[in-house]
Design a protein around this motif. Structure first.
Motif, PDB file in Angstrom:
ATOM      1  N   GLY A  14       0.224 -35.042  27.225  1.00 25.04           N
ATOM      2  CA  GLY A  14       0.098 -36.470  26.933  1.00 25.04           C
ATOM      3  C   GLY A  14       1.409 -37.106  26.547  1.00 25.04           C
ATOM      4  N   HIS A  15       2.198 -36.404  25.716  1.00 25.82           N
ATOM      5  CA  HIS A  15       3.506 -36.950  25.358  1.00 25.82           C
ATOM      6  C   HIS A  15       4.478 -36.763  26.514  1.00 25.82           C
ATOM      7  CE1 HIS A  15       2.730 -38.076  21.236  1.00 25.82           C
ATOM      8  NE2 HIS A  15       2.234 -36.885  20.954  1.00 25.82           N
ATOM      9  N   SER A  16       5.320 -37.770  26.718  1.00 27.84           N
ATOM     10  CA  SER A  16       6.284 -37.718  27.814  1.00 27.84           C
ATOM     11  C   SER A  16       7.670 -37.275  27.361  1.00 27.84           C
ATOM     12  CB  SER A  16       6.389 -39.092  28.482  1.00 27.84           C
ATOM     13  OG  SER A  16       6.797 -40.080  27.538  1.00 27.84           O
ATOM     14  N   ARG A  17       7.835 -37.123  26.039  1.00 29.72           N
ATOM     15  CA  ARG A  17       9.113 -36.674  25.497  1.00 29.72           C
ATOM     16  C   ARG A  17       8.847 -35.650  24.387  1.00 29.72           C
ATOM     17  NH1 ARG A  17      13.587 -40.615  24.023  1.00 29.72           N
ATOM     18  NH2 ARG A  17      14.751 -38.699  24.426  1.00 29.72           N
ATOM     19  N   PRO A  18       9.887 -35.072  23.784  1.00 29.96           N
ATOM     20  CA  PRO A  18       9.675 -33.991  22.809  1.00 29.96           C
ATOM     21  C   PRO A  18       8.757 -34.371  21.655  1.00 29.96           C
ATOM     22  CG  PRO A  18      11.979 -34.083  23.462  1.00 29.96           C
ATOM     23  CD  PRO A  18      11.323 -35.271  24.092  1.00 29.96           C
ATOM     24  N   VAL A  19       7.959 -33.401  21.230  1.00 27.95           N
ATOM     25  CA  VAL A  19       7.088 -33.547  20.064  1.00 27.95           C
ATOM     26  C   VAL A  19       7.862 -33.049  18.846  1.00 27.95           C
ATOM     27  CG1 VAL A  19       4.913 -32.854  18.993  1.00 27.95           C
ATOM     28  CG2 VAL A  19       5.029 -33.228  21.469  1.00 27.95           C
ATOM     29  N   VAL A  20       8.041 -33.921  17.858  1.00 27.19           N
ATOM     30  CA  VAL A  20       8.940 -33.600  16.742  1.00 27.19           C
ATOM     31  C   VAL A  20       8.239 -33.474  15.392  1.00 27.19           C
ATOM     32  CG1 VAL A  20      10.980 -34.556  17.858  1.00 27.19           C
ATOM     33  CG2 VAL A  20       9.499 -36.066  16.519  1.00 27.19           C
ATOM     34  N   ASP A  21       6.963 -33.837  15.312  1.00 26.84           N
ATOM     35  CA  ASP A  21       6.251 -33.683  14.043  1.00 26.84           C
ATOM     36  C   ASP A  21       4.757 -33.563  14.306  1.00 26.84           C
ATOM     37  OD1 ASP A  21       6.061 -33.413  11.275  1.00 26.84           O
ATOM     38  OD2 ASP A  21       5.786 -35.562  10.936  1.00 26.84           O
ATOM     39  N   LEU A  22       4.099 -32.742  13.480  1.00 30.58           N
ATOM     40  CA  LEU A  22       2.655 -32.545  13.540  1.00 30.58           C
ATOM     41  C   LEU A  22       2.099 -32.598  12.129  1.00 30.58           C
ATOM     42  CD1 LEU A  22       2.534 -29.499  15.994  1.00 30.58           C
ATOM     43  CD2 LEU A  22       1.765 -31.825  16.536  1.00 30.58           C
ATOM     44  N   PHE A  23       0.861 -33.104  12.011  1.00 32.06           N
ATOM     45  CA  PHE A  23       0.223 -33.173  10.696  1.00 32.06           C
ATOM     46  C   PHE A  23      -1.280 -33.017  10.871  1.00 32.06           C
ATOM     47  CE2 PHE A  23      -1.760 -35.136   7.066  1.00 32.06           C
ATOM     48  CZ  PHE A  23      -0.925 -34.837   5.999  1.00 32.06           C
ATOM     49  N   TYR A  24      -1.870 -32.089  10.121  1.00 35.82           N
ATOM     50  CA  TYR A  24      -3.316 -31.918  10.093  1.00 35.82           C
ATOM     51  C   TYR A  24      -3.908 -32.647   8.897  1.00 35.82           C
ATOM     52  CZ  TYR A  24      -3.843 -28.160  13.590  1.00 35.82           C
ATOM     53  OH  TYR A  24      -3.891 -27.427  14.745  1.00 35.82           O
ATOM     54  N   SER A  25      -5.047 -33.291   9.115  1.00 36.55           N
ATOM     55  CA  SER A  25      -5.800 -33.853   8.000  1.00 36.55           C
ATOM     56  C   SER A  25      -6.543 -32.725   7.286  1.00 36.55           C
ATOM     57  CB  SER A  25      -6.813 -34.882   8.503  1.00 36.55           C
ATOM     58  OG  SER A  25      -7.942 -34.232   9.084  1.00 36.55           O
ATOM     59  N   PRO A  26      -6.979 -32.950   6.040  1.00 37.14           N
ATOM     60  CA  PRO A  26      -7.944 -32.030   5.442  1.00 37.14           C
ATOM     61  C   PRO A  26      -9.260 -32.085   6.218  1.00 37.14           C
ATOM     62  CG  PRO A  26      -6.949 -33.472   3.778  1.00 37.14           C
ATOM     63  CD  PRO A  26      -6.586 -34.028   5.120  1.00 37.14           C
ATOM     64  N   VAL A  27     -10.152 -31.155   5.929  1.00 35.59           N
ATOM     65  CA  VAL A  27     -11.478 -31.185   6.545  1.00 35.59           C
ATOM     66  C   VAL A  27     -12.253 -32.380   5.983  1.00 35.59           C
ATOM     67  CG1 VAL A  27     -13.651 -29.951   6.876  1.00 35.59           C
ATOM     68  CG2 VAL A  27     -11.499 -28.697   6.875  1.00 35.59           C
ATOM     69  N   THR A  28     -12.798 -33.208   6.872  1.00 40.57           N
ATOM     70  CA  THR A  28     -13.581 -34.376   6.493  1.00 40.57           C
ATOM     71  C   THR A  28     -15.015 -34.170   6.982  1.00 40.57           C
ATOM     72  OG1 THR A  28     -13.336 -35.660   8.535  1.00 40.57           O
ATOM     73  CG2 THR A  28     -11.486 -35.716   6.971  1.00 40.57           C
ATOM     74  N   PRO A  29     -15.954 -35.046   6.614  1.00 41.00           N
ATOM     75  CA  PRO A  29     -17.323 -34.920   7.149  1.00 41.00           C
ATOM     76  C   PRO A  29     -17.387 -34.960   8.680  1.00 41.00           C
ATOM     77  CG  PRO A  29     -17.302 -36.390   5.263  1.00 41.00           C
ATOM     78  CD  PRO A  29     -15.877 -36.081   5.570  1.00 41.00           C
ATOM     79  N   ASP A  30     -16.359 -35.520   9.325  1.00 38.35           N
ATOM     80  CA  ASP A  30     -16.313 -35.586  10.786  1.00 38.35           C
ATOM     81  C   ASP A  30     -15.447 -34.498  11.399  1.00 38.35           C
ATOM     82  OD1 ASP A  30     -17.909 -37.953  10.947  1.00 38.35           O
ATOM     83  OD2 ASP A  30     -16.158 -39.120  10.327  1.00 38.35           O
ATOM     84  N   GLY A  31     -15.054 -33.496  10.611  1.00 39.53           N
ATOM     85  CA  GLY A  31     -14.169 -32.458  11.092  1.00 39.53           C
ATOM     86  C   GLY A  31     -12.750 -32.695  10.609  1.00 39.53           C
ATOM     87  N   PHE A  32     -11.777 -32.100  11.268  1.00 39.47           N
ATOM     88  CA  PHE A  32     -10.383 -32.340  10.900  1.00 39.47           C
ATOM     89  C   PHE A  32      -9.607 -32.776  12.132  1.00 39.47           C
ATOM     90  CE2 PHE A  32     -10.802 -27.826  11.826  1.00 39.47           C
ATOM     91  CZ  PHE A  32      -9.700 -27.527  12.615  1.00 39.47           C
ATOM     92  N   PHE A  33      -8.467 -33.435  11.879  1.00 38.67           N
ATOM     93  CA  PHE A  33      -7.752 -34.115  12.946  1.00 38.67           C
ATOM     94  C   PHE A  33      -6.272 -33.772  12.912  1.00 38.67           C
ATOM     95  CE2 PHE A  33     -11.532 -36.444  11.813  1.00 38.67           C
ATOM     96  CZ  PHE A  33     -12.139 -36.650  13.053  1.00 38.67           C
ATOM     97  N   LEU A  34      -5.642 -33.909  14.067  1.00 38.50           N
ATOM     98  CA  LEU A  34      -4.224 -33.589  14.240  1.00 38.50           C
ATOM     99  C   LEU A  34      -3.519 -34.823  14.795  1.00 38.50           C
ATOM    100  CD1 LEU A  34      -1.846 -31.513  14.416  1.00 38.50           C
ATOM    101  CD2 LEU A  34      -2.671 -30.981  16.729  1.00 38.50           C
ATOM    102  N   ILE A  35      -2.444 -35.231  14.131  1.00 39.07           N
ATOM    103  CA  ILE A  35      -1.637 -36.341  14.629  1.00 39.07           C
ATOM    104  C   ILE A  35      -0.260 -35.807  14.980  1.00 39.07           C
ATOM    105  CG2 ILE A  35      -0.861 -37.050  12.314  1.00 39.07           C
ATOM    106  CD1 ILE A  35      -0.935 -39.966  13.327  1.00 39.07           C
ATOM    107  N   SER A  36       0.313 -36.352  16.048  1.00 37.73           N
ATOM    108  CA  SER A  36       1.608 -35.875  16.528  1.00 37.73           C
ATOM    109  C   SER A  36       2.575 -37.037  16.685  1.00 37.73           C
ATOM    110  CB  SER A  36       1.454 -35.151  17.869  1.00 37.73           C
ATOM    111  OG  SER A  36       0.811 -35.974  18.828  1.00 37.73           O
TER     112      SER A  36
END
Length: 362
Positions: A14-36
């Protein structure tokens, strides 16, 4: 004889250039999520367990260097080379506010326990956003009053590379792009109270989920520090220069590191012995983070992909204790849930692809 198991990651395009940071959310009632965050200027939100693309935050006009989610995963923030940090609605993808800076923003993070300092500087029940960058200034924004001037701590010795909160948000951690060491700031006084010495600039600094350790990567070394007394607990030499390291959050018995050799190395925390090496990226590894339950970790690379690796063999036990996106840790996302997350987001063909790499036949 048992055949050697080869780790097969989930590959997130999906990204067209280098990925330089990642962050996971804590577990929520809807699961957990990853932002890049990526140099392509468009942070992306994904299902943290499956890597499935949820949406893209559009609005930056320069490389995005940092990204984070709040504890409920309802809001996101990003820091960019366009001299801004932006606050986003993580459900709709809408930009809520843009915090203007005078130079590149390299790091940003939400507070977790804002009550501890809100009585001193901010309104009660506030939520804070901490930023740092090339200006050498730490800024603390009150998200309840986004138009209010931030509190500034402006005596960083160098351009700021990483930031984090410690001690119920009473202490700020920062490292610099051009000089070694990690500085610990007392929020009340705005002064440096401790410096964790390193030979090289610290490119990654992570506070463990239980608040016990600070994990740093500098040059070809990964170090673990006592987060309360600031003593050096362990220091391990790596096989190459590493840019990021992350400690397994549940048991704390393993850590991963990655850098210029394009591989992800898995180590025993207690001995420093390498117990695994995962290959797949086609460029240096810029960022690594464990999922909140420790069952997997994500890597971001110069090649523009995110790879999600299972820490061990997949478990078929229905009583698996690792929390996931459903009651048994398996993916259970309804169409309504997905629609709610995607509403208002930019949708592109590139961002939707999450695929298994083809495994070589044994």
């Amino acid at each position: 004889m048992d055949k050697k198991k080869v780790a097969v990651p989930l590959v997130c395009h999906g990204h067209s250039r280098p990925v330089v940071d990642l962050f996971y959310s804590p577990v929520t009632p809807d699961g957990f999520f990853l932002i890049s965050a990526s140099k392509d200027s468009s942070p992306m939100l994904r299902n943290g367990e499956t890597g499935d693309w949820i949406g893209t935050f559009e609005g930056h006009k320069g490389a995005v260097w940092s990204c984070c989610l709040d504890t409920s995963a309802l809001r996101a923030a990003s820091g960019s080379a366009d001299f801004s940090a932006k606050l986003w609605d993580a459900l709709t993808g809408d930009e809520l506010h843009s915090f203007e800076h005078k130079h590149i923003v390299r790091a940003c993070t939400f507070s977790e326990c804002a009550h501890a300092i809100s009585e001193l500087f901010f309104e009660q029940d506030t939520h804070l956003l901490l930023t740092g960058g090339v200006e050498k200034i730490l800024r603390i924004f009150d998200l309840n009053r986004p138009d209010a001037p931030p509190r500034e701590v402006d005596n960083s010795p160098g351009s700021i590379r990483t930031v984090a909160w410690l001690h119920s948000d009473q202490t700020i951690l920062s490292s610099c792009t051009d000089i070694g060491g990690v500085r610990l700031w007392d929020v009340r006084s705005g002064k440096i109270v401790q410096t964790l010495e390193t030979k090289s600039p610290v490119t990654s600094a992570e506070v463990s989920r239980d608040g016990r350790y600070i994990t740093t990567a500098d040059g070809s070394t990964v170090k673990f520090w006592d987060a309360n007394h600031f003593g050096l607990v362990k220091s391990y030499d790596m096989p190459c220069n590493v840019e990021s390291a992350s400690l397994e959050p549940k048991l704390g018995n393993k850590f991963v590191a990655g850098g210029e050799d394009m591989w992800i190395h898995v180590f025993d925390f207690h001995t420093g012995e390498q117990i695994g090496c995962n290959k797949g990226h086609h460029g240096p590894v810029h960022c690594l983070r464990f999922s909140p339950g420790g069952e997997s970790y994500a890597s971001g690379s110069e090649d523009g992909t995110i790879r999600i690796w299972q820490l061990g063999p997949a478990s078929n036990d229905e009583n698996d204790s690792v929390p996931g996106n459903g009651p048994t840790g398996k993916v259970e996302v309804s169409a309504d849930d997905v629609a709610q997350k995607i509403e208002g987001f930019h949708i592109s063909g590139e961002g939707k692809t999450t695929e298994k790499e083809n495994a070589t036949d044994a």
